[in-house]
Design an enzyme around this catalytic site. Structure first.
Site, short mmCIF file in Angstrom:
data_model
loop_
_atom_site.label_atom_id
_atom_site.label_comp_id
_atom_site.label_asym_id
_atom_site.label_seq_id
_atom_site.Cartn_x
_atom_site.Cartn_y
_atom_site.Cartn_z
N ASP A 484 0.80 -1.22 0.00
CA ASP A 484 0.00 0.00 0.00
C ASP A 484 0.83 1.28 0.00
OD1 ASP A 484 -2.58 -0.91 -0.01
OD2 ASP A 484 -2.68 -1.15 2.17
C1 BGC Z 1 -3.07 -3.85 4.32
C2 BGC Z 1 -2.80 -4.77 3.17
C3 BGC Z 1 -1.49 -4.43 2.52
C4 BGC Z 1 -0.38 -4.42 3.54
C5 BGC Z 1 0.95 -4.00 2.96
C6 BGC Z 1 -1.90 -3.84 5.26
O1 BGC Z 1 -2.09 -2.89 6.24
O2 BGC Z 1 -4.23 -4.28 4.99
O3 BGC Z 1 -3.84 -4.68 2.23
O4 BGC Z 1 -1.25 -5.38 1.53
O5 BGC Z 1 -0.70 -3.52 4.58
O6 BGC Z 1 0.97 -2.67 2.59
#
Ligand code: BGC
Length: 812
Positions: A484
């Site tokens: 993200d």
């Molecule tokens: C999110 C995921 C994401 C991960 C890495 C998490 O907080 O829920 O969707 O893939 O972070 O960024």
């Protein structure tokens, strides 16, 4: 240092010191009514949606820790005031124990000869939480005590409740009848629901107004009413409605008394809303109270709950020489997977229940971890998720559980999202053999008029990648992929806001090698699925596209010793030796190898060696290296984190599992299992003072080697780590892998192991699979017998006779 121990026989973690390094919590409920409960009885309850139907109040980020609200009990024994859960009074106890079990928590506190145990649980098919309170006088003198209960109501909408005080301090309303305190705020104008808190005994008094109970400047730890031993019989009128019962209890030496408290939630039908003028209709509440009016009924409900968990945990049972491994695989990892099914990323001690609903990517991945336990519910979840997909194959990133509608505030444009839908659907079909899910008419964007069979959604997911390729022929990353915080299209926005906006620049050409790897891995599953359903043309097209993507990866996604992570918006490599910082990232190594890139030419091994050299630490694999020490606006949020935390070189436990899977694929079972044990919670128990989070569930992140708090975990419970680590251990390492035509057996284990047994329920049959490793190899199956008959290949035949089948597997 340990703060308790595992009681595997009872499937419990037993905390013996209330002052754990952080509140260690558990979840109650498995259908619609849920609660979070800490080891000192902090936490809260909600119905279906932690944001829109919050039943009791909890303050996050509170001081002191976890005194944000809870299901508290107080005892005034005439000399002292104390709480059986230690908090909130925090009086030192003679004895304390908290047993977190499967869907229940039992807290026991003892002081001055009075032993009190409280079992908290949500009975099956019930929108209520039961507190079974057992008080025993262990002394040889008679005791007269006053017992106070306490919950604080939330005014339903949790966000509004903690922001809109000018209004809300006027709206609180309750009713009290017999031993029941009803919370009916806003029932009158727009609601048909209310909550109640009851006890199955006459009460001495009660309070329903917080200030009257506590005193204006007191806290949970020293409420006036409790310390005076006198409830005020207050009726809340605005301000802060609560529910507190006071009972006078006389205990002869050795005597035990048992009580049932019930915290319930009721929705009335429009017709039976009122009993009299402004008096709520309590019929349903009274029925519920009646159901749980005796200890026998409560014990039966507890037995039913135990049966329910017996059944859920009987699908995959490991018998190995390693107790820690057995308890992870058989109990806690599967339990955590079910909690992620129920809660997604919405409510934990790190997720406020307000910020996030159900994530498209997250929930699809969660399915991998629980589809064998609740296949029907997984099916329903897949359809709910697909219904939020957009017509171009993209997806709303999140939806609210109460409405099941895509969340517009967040929108879509995370270009990995669509592929996860293929993976969840395929894993459902591999588990169940139920191809009919592909025919389910499923709307786009929740619009029924735009319904198409689920298979069409999968096709559009696949094509979404192909329709969004960048200059190198790699998939465009969009707003971000799985990571993200890698926001490569955002350089033109203001510093500090970069991760919230996409871009105002033309082009947006940043590409993701990780999505390319995912496409090879998941796209191939799609192609195989199409082959299975007889759609040869589509299968061939998909296989060809996957092959093409592999070539693109090997040409543009290989950096010499490992896979590149991405190309930024200027066409520069990210995760390459060309970079000063962030030279290597974990995700593309795992997923490209899972997508079968570099298996033949040794590049997969090279990449995994680079992972070991640069990313491995004693507490797990960091996400990237070297950590970013500067802010790179063109990379977005990732470099805003201090080095060693979260996506900036933290140990992100979710993606560690992809490396375990990759190591298993290349046949290095020792390494795969070694990485497994570095983060698996049961193996962290001895270092709880460093790790700090619960030693029975995974946390999302452990601080990486660049952080001063190296080894400290954060964000426990609601993380894709649960499902992926279950997949890594159960399918890739122990090697029992559901496939379209049956269970594949393909272990990749440490050479030192002699063997193990997995009992797997699958499509109605039970397979007892005994793996023997006489030659001490990691992988390679030399012989399999099923019911004493040798089979060729390593796919176990389907019997469909509901019987037990003995399987012997010889490695070597
Ligand atoms: C999110 C995921 C994401 C991960 C890495 C998490 O907080 O829920 O969707 O893939 O972070 O960024």
């Amino acid at each position: 240092m340990k703060y308790g121990f595992f009681d595997d026989l009872n499937r419990e973690y037993v905390i013996t010191n209330p002052q754990t390094p952080y509140p260690w919590i558990n979840y109650l409920g498995s259908q619609e009514f849920f609660s979070l409960i800490s080891n000192t009885a902090g936490g809260y309850s909600f119905y279906k949606d932690a944001r829109l139907r919050r039943i009791t109040r909890y303050r996050y980020n509170n001081v002191p820790l976890d005194l944000g609200g809870g299901k508290y009990y107080y005892i005034n024994d005439g000399e002292e005031v104390w709480s059986p859960g230690w908090a909130p009074v925090k009086k030192d106890l003679d004895n304390y124990e908290c047993r977190h079990g499967m869907g229940y928590t039992k807290i026991l506190g003892e002081l001055n000869g009075i032993k009190t145990s409280i079992t908290y649980f949500v009975p099956l098919n019930t929108n209520a939480e039961v507190h079974k309170v057992v008080i025993n006088n262990k002394s040889n003198v008679e005791k007269n005590i006053k017992l106070f209960s306490f919950v604080e109501w939330c005014l339903w909408n949790a966000l509004d409740d903690m922001t809109n005080f000018q209004r809300n301090y006027n709206t609180g309303e309750v009713e009290v009848e017999d031993s029941v305190i009803y919370h009916k705020t806003e029932y009158k104008e727009r609601r048909n629901h209310y909550a109640f808190f009851s006890v199955n005994a006459p009460i001495y008094g009660f309070d329903s107004d917080r200030e009257s109970f506590m005193g204006t400047y007191n806290g949970f730890h020293n409420p006036d009413a409790v310390f005076k031993g006198e409830p005020t019989n207050s009726i809340a009128d605005g301000w802060h409605p609560i529910a507190s019962h006071c009972l006078e209890i006389n205990l002869k030496p050795g005597e035990t008394k048992e009580l049932v408290f019930l915290l319930g939630y009721i929705e009335n039908d429009p017709d039976d809303k009122w009993e009299g003028k402004n008096i709520i209709n309590k019929k349903k509440a009274k029925e519920m109270i009646q159901t749980f009016s005796t200890i026998e009924a409560v014990d039966r409900a507890l037995d039913d709950l135990a049966d329910y968990w017996d059944q859920l945990l009987s699908k995959y049972i490991l018998d190995s020489h390693d107790d820690k491994l057995n308890r992870m695989v058989n109990i806690w990892n599967q339990y955590q997977c079910m909690v992620t099914f129920n809660l997604s990323r919405s409510a934990s001690y790190f997720e406020s229940g307000i910020g996030r609903g159900m994530g498209f990517r997250d929930s699809n991945q969660d399915i991998l971890g629980f589809v064998h336990q609740v296949p029907d519910r997984a099916r329903e979840r897949i359809i709910d998720l697909a219904s939020t997909q957009l017509e171009d194959g993209g997806a709303y990133h999140q939806y609210q559980p109460l409405t099941k509608k895509g969340n517009n505030e967040i929108g879509g444009n995370f270009n990995d999202d669509p592929l996860w839908l293929i993976l969840s659907t395929v894993s459902y079909i591999k588990e169940t053999g139920d191809y009919s899910i592909l025919d389910v008419m499923t709307p786009y964007d929740n619009d029924e008029s735009k319904s198409k069979p689920l298979s069409d959604h999968l096709k559009r997911s696949f094509d979404h990648v192909l329709n969004n390729l960048g200059p190198h022929g790699l998939p465009l990353i969009g707003r971000a992929d799985w990571n993200d915080c890698l926001n490569l299209n955002c350089f033109s926005s203001e510093p500090g806001e970069s991760f919230q906006t996409t871009t105002s620049k033309d082009g947006r050409v940043a590409e993701s090698v990780m999505i390319a790897g995912m496409f090879c891995y998941i796209g191939e599953e799609y192609a195989r699925l199409m082959e299975k359903v007889g759609n040869k043309e589509e299968a061939n097209r998909a296989f060809a596209e996957v092959r093409k993507m592999r070539e693109v990866i090997m040409e543009h996604g290989w950096d010499g010793s490992w896979f590149v992570r991405a190309y930024d918006d200027f066409g520069r490599k990210v995760g390459s030796h060309e970079n000063e910082e962030g030279k290597i990232f974990i995700e593309s190594q795992g997923l490209c190898i899972m997508g079968r890139c570099g298996l033949e030419d040794g590049r997969a091994i090279q990449a995994l060696d680079a992972v070991e050299e640069r990313l491995a630490t004693k507490y797990g694999l960091v996400l990237l290296n070297p950590a970013y020490t500067k802010y790179y606006i063109e990379y977005g949020e990732i470099s805003t984190y201090p080095a060693g935390y979260k996506e900036n070189a933290g140990i992100f436990c979710h993606n560690n599992a992809w490396i375990m899977a990759a190591e298993a694929i290349v046949g290095r079972g020792d390494k795969a299992f070694d990485y497994y044990t570095r983060i698996a919670p049961a193996y962290t128990e001895e270092r709880s003072e460093i790790h700090r989070m619960e030693p029975y569930v995974y946390s999302q992140m452990i601080a990486g080697k660049d952080a001063s708090r190296f080894g400290e975990a954060k964000n426990s419970w609601l993380t894709g780590t649960a499902s992926w680590n279950f997949v890594a251990i159960s399918q890739y390492i122990l090697g029992i892998k559901p496939d379209f035509d049956g269970l594949i057996v393909d272990p990749s284990i440490p050479k030192g192991w002699d063997g193990y047994t997995v009992t797997r329920q699958y499509r109605g049959d039970t397979y007892r699979i005994t793996v023997k490793n006489p030659n001490h190899v990691s992988c390679g199956v030399s012989k399999i017998t099923v019911d004493n008959k040798e089979i060729s290949g390593n796919i176990l035949p389907l019997f469909g006779d509901g019987k037990l089948h003995e399987v012997e597997v010889i490695l070597g």
